[in-house]
Every structure is written in C-alpha cells, then in structure tokens.
Scaffold this motif. Structure first.
Motif, PDB file in Angstrom:
ATOM      1  N   GLU A 250       0.825  -1.209   0.000  1.00 56.23           N
ATOM      2  CA  GLU A 250       0.000   0.000   0.000  1.00 56.23           C
ATOM      3  C   GLU A 250       0.859   1.258   0.000  1.00 56.23           C
ATOM      4  N   HIS A 251       1.941   1.221   0.773  1.00 55.03           N
ATOM      5  CA  HIS A 251       2.851   2.375   0.811  1.00 55.03           C
ATOM      6  C   HIS A 251       3.508   2.600  -0.547  1.00 55.03           C
ATOM      7  N   LEU A 252       4.005   1.527  -1.168  1.00 56.15           N
ATOM      8  CA  LEU A 252       4.677   1.677  -2.459  1.00 56.15           C
ATOM      9  C   LEU A 252       3.679   1.983  -3.567  1.00 56.15           C
ATOM     10  N   HIS A 253       2.467   1.497  -3.440  1.00 51.91           N
ATOM     11  CA  HIS A 253       1.423   1.860  -4.401  1.00 51.91           C
ATOM     12  C   HIS A 253       1.177   3.366  -4.368  1.00 51.91           C
ATOM     13  N   ASP A 254       1.137   3.915  -3.156  1.00 54.94           N
ATOM     14  CA  ASP A 254       0.921   5.362  -3.008  1.00 54.94           C
ATOM     15  C   ASP A 254       2.082   6.179  -3.555  1.00 54.94           C
ATOM     16  N   THR A 255       3.302   5.660  -3.397  1.00 55.10           N
ATOM     17  CA  THR A 255       4.483   6.453  -3.757  1.00 55.10           C
ATOM     18  C   THR A 255       5.053   6.145  -5.138  1.00 55.10           C
ATOM     19  N   LEU A 256       4.895   4.916  -5.602  1.00 56.46           N
ATOM     20  CA  LEU A 256       5.530   4.516  -6.863  1.00 56.46           C
ATOM     21  C   LEU A 256       4.553   4.125  -7.959  1.00 56.46           C
ATOM     22  N   GLY A 257       3.260   3.995  -7.615  1.00 57.95           N
ATOM     23  CA  GLY A 257       2.292   3.782  -8.677  1.00 57.95           C
ATOM     24  C   GLY A 257       1.701   2.395  -8.763  1.00 57.95           C
ATOM     25  N   GLU A 258       0.983   2.164  -9.867  1.00 54.47           N
ATOM     26  CA  GLU A 258       0.121   0.996 -10.016  1.00 54.47           C
ATOM     27  C   GLU A 258       0.855  -0.329 -10.006  1.00 54.47           C
ATOM     28  N   ARG A 259       2.137  -0.346 -10.349  1.00 50.61           N
ATOM     29  CA  ARG A 259       2.814  -1.640 -10.391  1.00 50.61           C
ATOM     30  C   ARG A 259       2.906  -2.297  -9.015  1.00 50.61           C
ATOM     31  N   PHE A 260       2.664  -1.539  -7.953  1.00 50.54           N
ATOM     32  CA  PHE A 260       2.677  -2.092  -6.604  1.00 50.54           C
ATOM     33  C   PHE A 260       1.275  -2.189  -5.999  1.00 50.54           C
ATOM     34  N   ALA A 261       0.244  -2.134  -6.838  1.00 48.79           N
ATOM     35  CA  ALA A 261      -1.129  -2.265  -6.337  1.00 48.79           C
ATOM     36  C   ALA A 261      -1.312  -3.640  -5.696  1.00 48.79           C
ATOM     37  N   PRO A 262      -1.813  -3.719  -4.476  1.00 50.08           N
ATOM     38  CA  PRO A 262      -1.978  -5.019  -3.812  1.00 50.08           C
ATOM     39  C   PRO A 262      -3.003  -5.884  -4.536  1.00 50.08           C
ATOM     40  N   PRO A 263      -2.702  -7.150  -4.820  1.00 49.86           N
ATOM     41  CA  PRO A 263      -3.672  -8.036  -5.455  1.00 49.86           C
ATOM     42  C   PRO A 263      -4.886  -8.271  -4.553  1.00 49.86           C
ATOM     43  N   ARG A 264      -6.018  -8.539  -5.182  1.00 51.36           N
ATOM     44  CA  ARG A 264      -7.248  -8.825  -4.431  1.00 51.36           C
ATOM     45  C   ARG A 264      -7.049  -9.991  -3.469  1.00 51.36           C
ATOM     46  N   LEU A 265      -6.353 -11.037  -3.918  1.00 51.91           N
ATOM     47  CA  LEU A 265      -6.154 -12.220  -3.079  1.00 51.91           C
ATOM     48  C   LEU A 265      -5.391 -11.885  -1.802  1.00 51.91           C
ATOM     49  N   LEU A 266      -4.422 -10.993  -1.886  1.00 50.41           N
ATOM     50  CA  LEU A 266      -3.678 -10.598  -0.695  1.00 50.41           C
ATOM     51  C   LEU A 266      -4.590  -9.896   0.296  1.00 50.41           C
ATOM     52  N   ARG A 267      -5.414  -8.981  -0.193  1.00 48.79           N
ATOM     53  CA  ARG A 267      -6.346  -8.278   0.696  1.00 48.79           C
ATOM     54  C   ARG A 267      -7.330  -9.254   1.335  1.00 48.79           C
ATOM     55  N   GLU A 268      -7.817 -10.215   0.560  1.00 43.96           N
ATOM     56  CA  GLU A 268      -8.788 -11.161   1.090  1.00 43.96           C
ATOM     57  C   GLU A 268      -8.186 -12.018   2.197  1.00 43.96           C
ATOM     58  N   LYS A 269      -6.971 -12.486   1.989  1.00 43.30           N
ATOM     59  CA  LYS A 269      -6.331 -13.326   3.000  1.00 43.30           C
ATOM     60  C   LYS A 269      -6.074 -12.545   4.286  1.00 43.30           C
ATOM     61  N   VAL A 270      -5.628 -11.324   4.154  1.00 41.24           N
ATOM     62  CA  VAL A 270      -5.392 -10.505   5.357  1.00 41.24           C
ATOM     63  C   VAL A 270      -6.707 -10.260   6.082  1.00 41.24           C
ATOM     64  N   ALA A 271      -7.776  -9.986   5.337  1.00 44.14           N
ATOM     65  CA  ALA A 271      -9.084  -9.742   5.958  1.00 44.14           C
ATOM     66  C   ALA A 271      -9.574 -10.966   6.711  1.00 44.14           C
ATOM     67  N   LYS A 272      -9.221 -12.175   6.224  1.00 44.58           N
ATOM     68  CA  LYS A 272      -9.634 -13.414   6.888  1.00 44.58           C
ATOM     69  C   LYS A 272      -8.693 -13.812   8.024  1.00 44.58           C
ATOM     70  N   GLY A 273      -7.622 -13.031   8.234  1.00 39.22           N
ATOM     71  CA  GLY A 273      -6.673 -13.352   9.294  1.00 39.22           C
ATOM     72  C   GLY A 273      -5.663 -14.412   8.904  1.00 39.22           C
ATOM     73  N   GLU A 274      -5.572 -14.703   7.608  1.00 36.29           N
ATOM     74  CA  GLU A 274      -4.577 -15.667   7.120  1.00 36.29           C
ATOM     75  C   GLU A 274      -3.286 -14.910   6.830  1.00 36.29           C
ATOM     76  N   LEU A 275      -2.494 -14.714   7.872  1.00 38.58           N
ATOM     77  CA  LEU A 275      -1.336 -13.827   7.795  1.00 38.58           C
ATOM     78  C   LEU A 275      -0.026 -14.569   7.590  1.00 38.58           C
ATOM     79  N   GLY A 276      -0.074 -15.895   7.458  1.00 39.35           N
ATOM     80  CA  GLY A 276       1.149 -16.653   7.258  1.00 39.35           C
ATOM     81  C   GLY A 276       1.514 -17.477   8.470  1.00 39.35           C
ATOM     82  N   ARG A 277       2.794 -17.678   8.668  1.00 37.20           N
ATOM     83  CA  ARG A 277       3.252 -18.567   9.729  1.00 37.20           C
ATOM     84  C   ARG A 277       2.748 -18.142  11.100  1.00 37.20           C
ATOM     85  N   LYS A 278       2.681 -16.836  11.369  1.00 34.81           N
ATOM     86  CA  LYS A 278       2.331 -16.386  12.721  1.00 34.81           C
ATOM     87  C   LYS A 278       0.890 -16.698  13.093  1.00 34.81           C
ATOM     88  N   THR A 279       0.010 -16.939  12.112  1.00 35.58           N
ATOM     89  CA  THR A 279      -1.361 -17.329  12.417  1.00 35.58           C
ATOM     90  C   THR A 279      -1.636 -18.780  12.042  1.00 35.58           C
TER      91      THR A 279
END
Length: 287
Positions: A250-279
């Motif tokens: 999100e930070h790089l999307h704001d500063t460097l443009g569309e090539r760093f736009a977060p994919p929908r799948l990444l947002r969905e996983k974070v919203a579901k609490g699927e954060l990787g090893r720590k969860t």
C-alpha cells in the motif's frame, strides 16, 4: 560468531516483537548490554521469552561461544522509552510500520539519550527522510533494516537520509559487521532496494495464484529450482507476514504507482486473518 568490529557497549531496542527480540538477541550475543522497551508485564515477559528461546536454539546449533544464560543476563526490559540508558551507543526502533508511531517513538528516544547516540529505524519501507523530520538531530539517524529471522539473516540494509552524517553511517557499518552480517548501503527511496525488489516478485507470484496460473508450491519451486532462490516468493510472504506485505504494498502503491497495487487475493487473505506462519495459515498451512 566471528566478528570484524567491536560491538556497541550499550544498545537500546524499542519493541519486543519478533524483529525487536531478534535484534536484541543478536547484539547481546555480540557482547552488548541491551535494554529492550516493551509496554505491559505480559508483553515484556513475551519479549524476554522470545530472546531466551532464540538463544536456546542458537546454543543447540552451536552458534554461541558462551552459555545462553550468560548472554540472556545482558538483556533487560523497561516499560517506557524514557527509561532507555542515556549513554546508549545505539538505539534501534522496531515498532510496527506506522509512520506516526515511529516518529513519536524516535522523538521520545532522542529526548532520553545523549547527543552522541545513534538512532536507527528498522523500517522495511517507510521514508527515513520523513522520520528524520521528527528529530532535532537528524544527522545521528538512519535506517538499519534487519531481516527476519534476525539472528540467522546475513544482511542489514543501511538506509541513508540526506541529513545523515558520514560518521553515523560509519558507526552503523561497524555495528553491522560486529554481528557477522553483510551490509548494503542505499539512499533513502520508497522500499529501498530489498523491499522494493522482493515485493515486486511477491506481488506477481500472488497474482499468478489469483489468476490460476499455478499453485503456490509450483510457483515457489520454479524460483527455487530454476533461479536458485533459497525460498520461494510465496513461502517468503508467509514468513514475512501477509499483513506486513500488504502494508508495504500500500505504501509503495501510493508512492511509486500501479505496479505495486496489492492483489485482491492478498487483501482477502489478510481480511480473513490468514497472515502466514504467525497465524498458522497463509499460502501454506503452518499448523
């Protein structure tokens, strides 16, 4: 651990999470007296336990030159930034990637320590120049971007802002060498070198999963076996934390443009609490 430079005598680490505890463990192992800052009794106990567990694992792998208990005795915890040792040589801020929070913590640390103390942020993508604006002595400040897990990682990215003094950079290079780690020096820019390149690969890998090109394991194997990456981009995303990757994107999307736009799948996983090893669940199951 072999070193090529003396360790700083006194180190402060603000934040006792995975990164902060790893930084504290590394400097204590190198011989520094380390004061960690963590608010609340439960959080403080958890931070100290992370250091103790890390030292136990290092001892099991014969990576310590003295007993783990001896190293741990050099680590103490206080509950407020203003309780940092005034004579600290180095203070590393390792709180979450929130620019306002980091700016407040760094300004408080600057008030607590001497004019000669080097302040460093462990930020992985935020502007070191903007963080320096919160300080009255920006020449004594820079980025020291450690990698997870800190004790085992070989790299520290030294991020230089326009006002950073040459002597501050030289000190940071010595204090990277004392840990037996390699430095790369970069000028302050969004995402620096490592996060910018690593995130570009990681986001494209997530888009490939989203588009059904291949599964996570196949994509990771392609990079591991075909390009000799030590770990694939999706497993690495799980290790870093999907929430961390999203915040950087999100930070790089704001500063460097569309090539760093977060994919929908990444947002969905974070919203579901699927954060990787720590969860326990991300692109892989860690149960």
């Amino acid at each position: 651990m072999s070193t090529t430079a003396p360790a700083p005598a006194v180190v402060g680490v603000i934040g006792g999470g995975r990164m902060g505890a790893g930084i504290a463990q590394s400097y204590a192992t190198a011989g520094s007296t380390v004061t960690m800052v963590e608010n609340g009794a439960a959080a403080a106990a958890a931070a100290l336990d992370r250091v103790a567990t890390g030292l136990e694992r290092a001892a099991e792998r014969d990576r310590l030159t003295e007993p783990a208990e001896t190293v741990l005795a050099r680590v103490s915890i206080v509950e407020s930034v203003d309780m940092l040792p005034a004579g600290a040589d180095l203070v590393v801020e390792a709180v979450p990637e929130d620019p306002a929070l980091k700016a407040r913590v760094l300004a408080a640390a600057e008030r607590a320590v001497s004019a000669t103390t080097v302040l460093a942020s462990n930020t992985s993508s935020l502007s070191v120049t903007e963080l320096a604006a919160a300080l009255t002595r920006p020449g004594r400040f820079l980025g020291m971007h450690f990698f997870n897990p800190v004790p085992a990682s070989e790299l520290v990215e030294i991020v230089v802002a326009p006002d950073t003094d040459a002597a501050t950079v030289e000190a940071a290079l010595r204090w990277t060498s004392c840990l037996g780690k390699k430095d790369v020096v970069v000028q302050d820019s969004p995402g620096f070198a490592s996060s910018r390149l690593g995130l570009a690969l990681g986001l494209e890998a997530i888009r490939m999963v989203e588009e059904g090109v291949a599964g996570p394991e196949a994509i990771d194997d392609a990079m591991r076996l075909g390009y000799k990456h030590p770990v694939g981009p999706l497993r690495l995303t799980d290790l870093v934390g999907l929430d961390v990757r999203l915040a950087i994107a999100e930070h790089l999307h704001d500063t460097l443009g569309e090539r760093f736009a977060p994919p929908r799948l990444l947002r969905e996983k974070v919203a579901k609490g699927e954060l990787g090893r720590k969860t326990g669940q991300g692109f892989y199951s860690w149960q």
